[in-house]
Each structure stands twice: as structure tokens, then as C-alpha cells.
Design a protein around this motif. Structure first.
Motif, PDB file in Angstrom:
ATOM      1  N   PHE A  10       0.720  -1.141  -0.153  1.00 27.99           N
ATOM      2  CA  PHE A  10      -0.086   0.073  -0.052  1.00 27.99           C
ATOM      3  C   PHE A  10       1.055   1.285  -0.113  1.00 27.99           C
ATOM      4  N   CYS A  38       1.131   9.918  10.343  1.00 25.28           N
ATOM      5  CA  CYS A  38       2.037   9.885   9.312  1.00 25.28           C
ATOM      6  C   CYS A  38       2.800   8.994   8.956  1.00 25.28           C
ATOM      7  N   HIS A  43       4.389  10.373   2.613  1.00 26.19           N
ATOM      8  CA  HIS A  43       3.734  11.584   2.020  1.00 26.19           C
ATOM      9  C   HIS A  43       4.308  12.774   2.282  1.00 26.19           C
ATOM     10  N   ASP A  58       2.000  11.398  14.736  1.00 29.95           N
ATOM     11  CA  ASP A  58       1.756   9.892  14.912  1.00 29.95           C
ATOM     12  C   ASP A  58       1.581   9.541  16.315  1.00 29.95           C
ATOM     13  N   LEU A  59       1.044   8.648  16.720  1.00 26.91           N
ATOM     14  CA  LEU A  59       1.125   8.032  17.929  1.00 26.91           C
ATOM     15  C   LEU A  59       2.388   7.351  18.225  1.00 26.91           C
ATOM     16  N   PHE A  63       8.220   6.350  14.553  1.00 29.21           N
ATOM     17  CA  PHE A  63       7.779   6.772  13.152  1.00 29.21           C
ATOM     18  C   PHE A  63       8.164   8.497  13.099  1.00 29.21           C
ATOM     19  N   ALA A  79       1.622  12.322  19.004  1.00 29.24           N
ATOM     20  CA  ALA A  79       0.377  12.717  19.466  1.00 29.24           C
ATOM     21  C   ALA A  79      -0.912  11.700  18.980  1.00 29.24           C
ATOM     22  N   ILE A  81      -4.542  11.552  17.248  1.00 32.57           N
ATOM     23  CA  ILE A  81      -5.263  12.335  16.351  1.00 32.57           C
ATOM     24  C   ILE A  81      -6.480  12.912  16.918  1.00 32.57           C
ATOM     25  N   ARG A  82      -6.926  12.304  18.118  1.00 33.19           N
ATOM     26  CA  ARG A  82      -7.968  12.990  18.623  1.00 33.19           C
ATOM     27  C   ARG A  82      -7.799  13.925  19.977  1.00 33.19           C
ATOM     28  N   LEU A  96      -4.022   9.691   5.898  1.00 27.37           N
ATOM     29  CA  LEU A  96      -4.296   8.588   4.851  1.00 27.37           C
ATOM     30  C   LEU A  96      -3.869   7.407   5.085  1.00 27.37           C
ATOM     31  N   CYS A  97      -4.498   6.317   4.497  1.00 29.53           N
ATOM     32  CA  CYS A  97      -4.526   4.743   4.745  1.00 29.53           C
ATOM     33  C   CYS A  97      -4.488   4.543   6.167  1.00 29.53           C
ATOM     34  N   GLN A  98      -5.824   4.878   6.628  1.00 27.98           N
ATOM     35  CA  GLN A  98      -6.001   4.622   8.210  1.00 27.98           C
ATOM     36  C   GLN A  98      -4.872   5.319   9.187  1.00 27.98           C
ATOM     37  N   GLY A  99      -4.704   6.397   8.914  1.00 30.29           N
ATOM     38  CA  GLY A  99      -3.565   7.288   9.804  1.00 30.29           C
ATOM     39  C   GLY A  99      -4.115   7.630  11.008  1.00 30.29           C
ATOM     40  N   LEU A 103      -9.024   3.932  12.567  1.00 32.44           N
ATOM     41  CA  LEU A 103      -8.549   2.859  13.411  1.00 32.44           C
ATOM     42  C   LEU A 103      -8.947   2.909  14.962  1.00 32.44           C
ATOM     43  N   LEU A 104     -10.086   3.439  15.031  1.00 35.08           N
ATOM     44  CA  LEU A 104     -10.466   3.885  16.527  1.00 35.08           C
ATOM     45  C   LEU A 104     -11.446   3.075  17.028  1.00 35.08           C
TER      46      LEU A 104
HETATM   47  C1  LIG Z   1      -1.377   2.215   7.995  1.00 33.75           C
HETATM   48  S1  LIG Z   1      -0.327   3.554   8.867  1.00 33.75           S
HETATM   49  C2  LIG Z   1      -0.667   4.817   7.644  1.00 33.75           C
HETATM   50  C3  LIG Z   1       0.763   6.004   7.766  1.00 33.75           C
HETATM   51  C4  LIG Z   1       0.557   6.840   6.583  1.00 33.75           C
HETATM   52  N1  LIG Z   1      -0.371   7.854   6.670  1.00 33.75           N
HETATM   53  C5  LIG Z   1       1.024   6.094   5.347  1.00 33.75           C
HETATM   54  O1  LIG Z   1      -0.151   6.347   4.495  1.00 33.75           O
HETATM   55  O2  LIG Z   1       1.771   5.413   4.909  1.00 33.75           O
HETATM   56  C6  LIG Z   1      -1.564   4.151  10.249  1.00 33.75           C
HETATM   57  C7  LIG Z   1      -0.601   5.113  11.088  1.00 33.75           C
HETATM   58  O3  LIG Z   1      -1.688   5.446  11.880  1.00 33.75           O
HETATM   59  C8  LIG Z   1      -0.864   5.771  13.163  1.00 33.75           C
HETATM   60  N2  LIG Z   1      -2.153   5.729  14.165  1.00 33.75           N
HETATM   61  C9  LIG Z   1      -3.018   5.000  14.533  1.00 33.75           C
HETATM   62  N3  LIG Z   1      -3.631   5.240  15.485  1.00 33.75           N
HETATM   63  C10 LIG Z   1      -3.388   6.635  15.595  1.00 33.75           C
HETATM   64  C11 LIG Z   1      -3.869   7.692  16.565  1.00 33.75           C
HETATM   65  N4  LIG Z   1      -5.055   7.449  17.325  1.00 33.75           N
HETATM   66  N5  LIG Z   1      -3.443   8.931  16.333  1.00 33.75           N
HETATM   67  C12 LIG Z   1      -2.310   9.290  15.634  1.00 33.75           C
HETATM   68  N6  LIG Z   1      -1.868   8.282  14.940  1.00 33.75           N
HETATM   69  C13 LIG Z   1      -2.318   7.138  14.979  1.00 33.75           C
HETATM   70  C14 LIG Z   1      -0.064   4.607  13.312  1.00 33.75           C
HETATM   71  O4  LIG Z   1       1.092   4.652  14.394  1.00 33.75           O
HETATM   72  C15 LIG Z   1       0.542   4.522  11.892  1.00 33.75           C
HETATM   73  O5  LIG Z   1       2.005   5.050  11.637  1.00 33.75           O
END
Ligand SMILES: C[S@@+](CC[C@H](N)C(=O)[O-])C[C@H]1O[C@@H](n2cnc3c(N)ncnc32)[C@H](O)[C@@H]1O
Length: 229
Positions: A10, A38, A43, A58-59, A63, A79, A81-82, A96-99, A103-104
Motif C-alpha cells: 500500500f 503520518c 507523504h 503520529d502515535l 515513526f 500525539a 489524532i483525537r 491517509l491509509c487509516q492514519g 483505526l479507532l
Molecule cells: C497504516 S499506517 C498509515 C501511515 C501513513 N499515513 C501512510 O499512508 O503511510 C497508520 C498510522 O496511523 C498511526 N495511528 C494509529 N492510531 C493513531 C492515533 N489514534 N493517532 C495518531 N496516529 C495513529 C499509526 O501509528 C500508523 O503510523
């Protein structure tokens, strides 16, 4: 670790995705962009090379360190995202891609977790600024993944999978993944509840972002929305 991450299929379409987003978001050199969730910054590197002043969030601390020390270094904060620790107005925000968004879900998660994330993203946009968020398609999940090793919670709209995540050495580690699926209608309602004006919802795939009407054949939707002036 970045090399390991970039082995995932991906991640292969980054340049196409960024070219598309630069056009869709109206990004120009010197504009300020936040990449929420991120990862190791694929990106961020591509937008920074285009002269866009990009910041990551990013959490995962590992990364963020990679983003700050990369070939195209950029600031990145650890940090959720919330709870985004910025107050200033970005010209645009991407996730992007469940960033984070999408994923919550999972056991015990509040039903409005993704709305909370969208509200936070909206809060750091300047008036007139734009947001692009990709989200997994609920249609695709049900058509192609439910029953294929995935454990789909039809009530919550969340797919639970045991998946292998690679560590820095490329070794597979078992992990739980809860991916929320969305319909275009839900994305429009969530964006409106977050105070955003929806400009479009398109069907996309990693590396194949396009102005494609929503369908049931592609894995993701891309929400494009604008903060009112
Ligand atoms: C599948 S990766 C996508 C990363 C990037 N956006 C990409 O497209 O390559 C998901 C990212 O979301 C981050 N993530 C997951 N839950 C998060 C949250 N609650 N707040 C911030 N980042 C989070 C993860 O640590 C991971 O780096």
C-alpha cells in the motif's frame, strides 16, 4: 524500520497519491500541511520535496523520529489524532491509509471516536482550508473480506483481524487490527457534524487516487472537505 514499512504494497503509490492531492487540495509551495497519522512520512517527504511546508503527527514515537531524521526531514510530533497539539491554522490536513481515522474502533471504543478525530482535524484548519481523509469502504469489507479470515462486527461496522506487523528487522509480529468500514453517506454525515463542507467523496485505491464516483469495487473512499470561511 522505514525500509521494512515501505515493503508493504500500500506504500507503493505515494507519488501518484501526492500529485492527485496537490491538485485536489489546491496545494502550492509555501502552504502549511499537517499529515495526521503520518507513519514514517512517505507523504511528508513527497510534499516537502514539492515545497509544501509539512508537519507530521503520529502515535508512534519511532515513526516521528524517522520523519525528523529522514532524507527530506520535517517536524513530527507524537500525539493522538483525537488530541492534536496545534492551534494554528493549516492550509490543509491529510490523514491517509487509516492514519488514525478508521483505526479507532474495537472493543469498548466509543461510537463517536472517528467523529472526535475529524473534529480535531477540522479545528486545526484555517477558514477555507481543506482536508483529505481516506477511509476503508464498508462495501468492500463486506464483499471481499468478511468471512475470509476477518471477523466482521456487523453492528459496529468494524473488521477485526489478527495480522502480522513487521519489526525493524523484517520479522513478523502478531497484532490485532480493528478497521472501521465507512459508507460515503456516513463520511458525509461525519464531516457535516464536524462542521466541514463536503466537496467530494471518491472511490480510490492506494496508488490509484482518482475523481471516481463511489462504487462497491474499490477498497477506500477519499473524503475531500473544506472548513467554511
Ligand atoms: C497504516 S499506517 C498509515 C501511515 C501513513 N499515513 C501512510 O499512508 O503511510 C497508520 C498510522 O496511523 C498511526 N495511528 C494509529 N492510531 C493513531 C492515533 N489514534 N493517532 C495518531 N496516529 C495513529 C499509526 O501509528 C500508523 O503510523
Amino acid at each position: 524500520m522505514q525500509d521494512t514499512y515501505l515493503r508493504y504494497s500500500f506504500t507503493k503509490g505515494t507519488e501518484q497519491e501526492v500529485d492527485f492531492l496537490v491538485d485536489a487540495l489546491g496545494l502550492e509551495p509555501g502552504m502549511r500541511l499537517l499529515d495526521a497519522g503520518c507513519g514514517p512520512g512517505r507523504h511528508i517527504a513527497a510534499t516537502t520535496r514539492r515545497g509544501i511546508d509539512t508537519v507530521g503527527l503520529d502515535l508512534a514515537e519511532s515513526f516521528c523520529r524517522i520523519v525528523a531524521a529522514g532524507d527530506t526531514p520535517a517536524p513530527a510530533v507524537v500525539a493522538d489524532i483525537r488530541q492534536i497539539p496545534f492551534t494554528d491554522g493549516f492550509d490543509a490536513v491529510i490523514s491517509l491509509c487509516q492514519g488514525g481515522f478508521g483505526l479507532l474502533g474495537g472493543p469498548g471504543a466509543p461510537i463517536d471516536a472517528d467523529l472526535q478525530a475529524l473534529r480535531e482535524l477540522a479545528s486545526v484548519l484555517r477558514p477555507g482550508g481543506r482536508l483529505a481523509v481516506s477511509a476503508f469502504s464498508a462495501y468492500f469489507q463486506v464483499r471481499f473480506q468478511a468471512g475470509e479470515g476477518g471477523d466482521f462486527d456487523a453492528d459496529a461496522g468494524v473488521m477485526h483481524e489478527r495480522t502480522a506487523v513487521k519489526d525493524a528487522a523484517g520479522t513478523d509480529l502478531e497484532a490485532d487490527l480493528w478497521t472501521t468500514g465507512f459508507t460515503p453517506r456516513e463520511l458525509r454525515l461525519l464531516a457535516a457534524a464536524a462542521g466541514l463542507e463536503v466537496e467530494a467523496v471518491w472511490s480510490v485505491e492506494p496508488g490509484d487516487y482518482a475523481r471516481r464516483a463511489p462504487d462497491i469495487d474499490h477498497a477506500e473512499f477519499l473524503l475531500l472537505a473544506r472548513k467554511p470561511t
